[in-house]
Motif scaffolding. Structure first.
Motif, PDB file in Angstrom:
ATOM      1  N   LEU A 117      22.344  72.399  48.278  1.00 41.01           N
ATOM      2  CA  LEU A 117      22.266  73.481  49.582  1.00 41.01           C
ATOM      3  C   LEU A 117      23.829  73.503  50.112  1.00 41.01           C
ATOM      4  O   LEU A 117      24.583  72.662  49.966  1.00 41.01           O
ATOM      5  N   THR A 118      24.394  74.417  50.938  1.00 43.61           N
ATOM      6  CA  THR A 118      25.428  74.593  51.755  1.00 43.61           C
ATOM      7  C   THR A 118      25.310  73.876  52.969  1.00 43.61           C
ATOM      8  O   THR A 118      24.111  73.513  53.449  1.00 43.61           O
ATOM      9  N   LEU A 119      26.495  73.331  53.384  1.00 45.12           N
ATOM     10  CA  LEU A 119      26.500  72.594  54.696  1.00 45.12           C
ATOM     11  C   LEU A 119      25.705  73.404  55.490  1.00 45.12           C
ATOM     12  O   LEU A 119      24.993  72.933  56.684  1.00 45.12           O
ATOM     13  N   ARG A 120      26.192  74.776  55.571  1.00 47.52           N
ATOM     14  CA  ARG A 120      25.471  75.671  56.790  1.00 47.52           C
ATOM     15  C   ARG A 120      23.900  75.695  56.539  1.00 47.52           C
ATOM     16  O   ARG A 120      23.302  75.696  57.633  1.00 47.52           O
ATOM     17  N   ASP A 121      23.441  75.533  55.323  1.00 41.81           N
ATOM     18  CA  ASP A 121      22.064  75.470  55.253  1.00 41.81           C
ATOM     19  C   ASP A 121      21.445  74.336  55.777  1.00 41.81           C
ATOM     20  O   ASP A 121      20.465  74.381  56.500  1.00 41.81           O
ATOM     21  N   PHE A 122      22.464  73.188  55.729  1.00 35.61           N
ATOM     22  CA  PHE A 122      21.774  71.851  56.385  1.00 35.61           C
ATOM     23  C   PHE A 122      21.711  71.930  57.932  1.00 35.61           C
ATOM     24  O   PHE A 122      21.019  71.629  58.438  1.00 35.61           O
ATOM     25  N   ARG A 123      23.063  72.600  58.321  1.00 33.96           N
ATOM     26  CA  ARG A 123      23.128  72.644  59.920  1.00 33.96           C
ATOM     27  C   ARG A 123      22.322  73.572  60.664  1.00 33.96           C
ATOM     28  O   ARG A 123      21.927  73.680  61.897  1.00 33.96           O
ATOM     29  N   LEU A 130      22.810  67.506  63.102  1.00 34.29           N
ATOM     30  CA  LEU A 130      23.293  66.313  62.670  1.00 34.29           C
ATOM     31  C   LEU A 130      23.954  66.139  61.348  1.00 34.29           C
ATOM     32  O   LEU A 130      24.635  65.124  61.009  1.00 34.29           O
ATOM     33  N   PHE A 131      23.704  67.260  60.297  1.00 29.07           N
ATOM     34  CA  PHE A 131      24.117  66.943  59.276  1.00 29.07           C
ATOM     35  C   PHE A 131      25.689  67.194  59.151  1.00 29.07           C
ATOM     36  O   PHE A 131      26.280  68.092  60.126  1.00 29.07           O
ATOM     37  N   ASP A 132      26.268  66.554  58.517  1.00 28.13           N
ATOM     38  CA  ASP A 132      27.832  67.049  58.239  1.00 28.13           C
ATOM     39  C   ASP A 132      28.096  66.661  57.058  1.00 28.13           C
ATOM     40  O   ASP A 132      27.426  66.411  56.035  1.00 28.13           O
ATOM     41  N   SER A 133      29.500  67.061  56.489  1.00 30.04           N
ATOM     42  CA  SER A 133      29.878  66.933  55.073  1.00 30.04           C
ATOM     43  C   SER A 133      29.583  65.705  54.283  1.00 30.04           C
ATOM     44  O   SER A 133      29.429  65.487  53.049  1.00 30.04           O
ATOM     45  N   ASP A 134      29.535  64.527  54.878  1.00 28.32           N
ATOM     46  CA  ASP A 134      29.164  63.000  54.256  1.00 28.32           C
ATOM     47  C   ASP A 134      27.832  63.089  54.060  1.00 28.32           C
ATOM     48  O   ASP A 134      27.146  62.245  53.125  1.00 28.32           O
TER      49      ASP A 134
END
Length: 460
Positions: A405-411, A416-420
């Motif tokens: 998933l892309t970071l955009r999908d997570f956010r 609270l989701f970040d690249s880590d």
């Protein structure tokens, strides 16, 4: 005529003789029987009940019988002797005369048989304990050889969380450790001497039961004469220990059967521990694992046999108890065959790490770690659980995995989701961050292996 035939006017019917004979089964107790008889004779002499010269003749004669049975020079026939105990006594009397006829003074076959069986149970339990330690060594060797291999852990046979293959092997080592303890407990249960209890009520001769117990290596004489000749709990303990050992082997057998299938492909079994098909040339069947799994039911049957034999017997001895030996012999023999062949199969199988890794990469086995990531950012676990569940549902619909998933999908689900998050989702990170005692992290698996190796070194 039998040695007990004094009050009888005719011999037993030939069928009755064969039907009642236990010689084909109990003849393997000859070593224990001779040891018990020598200890009994020496005690009788020490107590002044028989002459020292008679005790010496008895011991010499029994040693000769022992050598002849072991070499095969002496065999017995059920039409002449119904059990190994009477067969040896009759042969002794033929060899040394009246001295041999004095051996049974102050003794009954009831306490004699119980003594022999306890000596046998002690010895064989110790041998199974040694085989148990050797199998644990084989499991440790596979764990160390494939220490870093990641395996999908399962619950309900569905992907659950990632673990190290070595951690998985160590779970079976722990089962075997408990099996060892059960075998040790069974050996300890057998470590009490019935000799001197006679038929059920002791004897009027001044026997020294403590002396015979010590001479035979028992911890103590059994304190109640009725219990001494009628107890078979120690055999139940031993067959139960064998049954649970087989249960644990059978669980690993099931996994080996699954893992060696084309659907899993986690392992390849050695040709030496596989068989083929009479019609399908491509087949390689995990027959050793299947046989060990199948023999488990046989050992369970041995336990049920003895439980049923003993369940309604009044005190003290009953002829039913002659049926105690065959199930315990069979259970011990079966486990004794299974443990080393199983260890050899484990030592020679080949682990296929790529297939394990490929399987671990699917099934969202890092979902809990994704939820824990959010919890560590301050979110309550139940809320994090629901959010990750939505992410998994999104992945299923789109054919993605969490880590793709892309970071955009997570956010889009939580800011609270970040690249880590991607590091948190790596399977190696998921495994090695589980640093709790007993967990699959490198450090703790190393600790577990060292603990077991130290035990093996002390008990080999």
């Amino acid at each position: 005529m039998a040695l007990w035939s004094g009050r009888f006017t005719e011999g037993a019917d030939a069928f009755t003789q064969r039907f009642g004979a236990s010689l084909p089964v109990d003849q393997r107790l000859y070593v224990e029987d001779i040891a018990g008889s020598i200890a009994h004779a020496n005690m009788l002499a020490a107590q002044g009940i028989i002459a020292t010269a008679d005790a010496e003749a008895i011991a010499e004669g029994l040693q000769g019988i022992l050598a002849d049975i072991t070499s095969g020079a002496l065999t017995f026939d059920v039409m002449e002797s119904e059990d190994i105990h009477m067969a040896i006594e009759a042969e002794l009397t033929r060899r040394v005369g009246d001295a041999g006829a004095r051996l049974h003074t102050g003794r009954s076959r009831n306490d004699q048989v119980a003594t022999d069986t306890r000596l046998y149970a002690k010895r064989r339990a110790g041998e199974l304990m040694a085989a148990n330690v050797a199998l644990r060594e084989a499991l440790i060797a596979q764990a160390e050889a494939n220490f870093d291999v990641i395996l999908p852990g399962y619950t309900h046979l569905q992907h659950a969380q990632p673990v190290l293959f070595s951690h998985h092997m160590l779970a079976y080592v722990q089962m075997l450790a408990r099996d060892y303890d059960r075998l040790a407990a069974a050996r300890n249960a057998a470590d009490a001497c019935p000799l001197g209890a006679a038929a059920l009520a002791g004897t009027t001769y001044p026997l020294d039961r403590f002396a015979t117990a010590e001479a035979l290596g028992f911890d103590h004489p059994i304190p109640n004469s009725l219990d001494a000749v009628s107890d078979r709990d120690f055999l139940l303990d031993l067959i139960y220990a064998c049954s649970v050992s087989c249960l644990h082997l059978s669980r690993l057998c099931e996994e080996i059967v699954l893992w060696s299938s084309a659907e899993f492909g986690f392992i390849t079994l050695s040709d030496a521990y596989s068989t083929g098909s009479s019609i399908m040339p491509q087949k390689k069947n995990p027959d050793v694992a299947e046989l060990v799994r199948g023999k488990t039911g046989r050992v369970y049957g041995d336990l049920m046999t003895l439980l049923t034999v003993m369940k309604a017997l009044p005190l003290a001895y009953n002829k039913d108890m002659q049926e105690d030996k065959e199930p315990v012999f069979d259970a011990i023999d079966t486990v004794e065959m299974c443990l080393p062949v199983f260890g050899a199969m484990l030592q020679t199988l080949t682990i296929r790490p790529k297939n394990m890794a490929k399987a671990a990469a699917g099934g969202f086995i890092n979902a809990t770690d994704c939820a824990d990531y959010l919890v560590k950012k301050g979110m309550p676990f139940r809320e994090a659980y629901m959010i990750v569940g939505r992410l998994v549902n999104m992945c299923i619909r789109s054919g993605e995995n969490l880590e793709t998933l892309t970071l955009r999908d997570f956010r889009a689900i939580s800011d609270l989701f970040d690249s880590d998050v991607y590091e948190a989702l790596e399977l190696k990170h998921c495994v090695h961050e589980r640093k709790v005692y007993g967990g699959p992290s490198k450090d703790d698996v190393t600790r577990q292996i060292q603990y077991i190796k130290d035990f093996v070194a002390d008990h080999r």
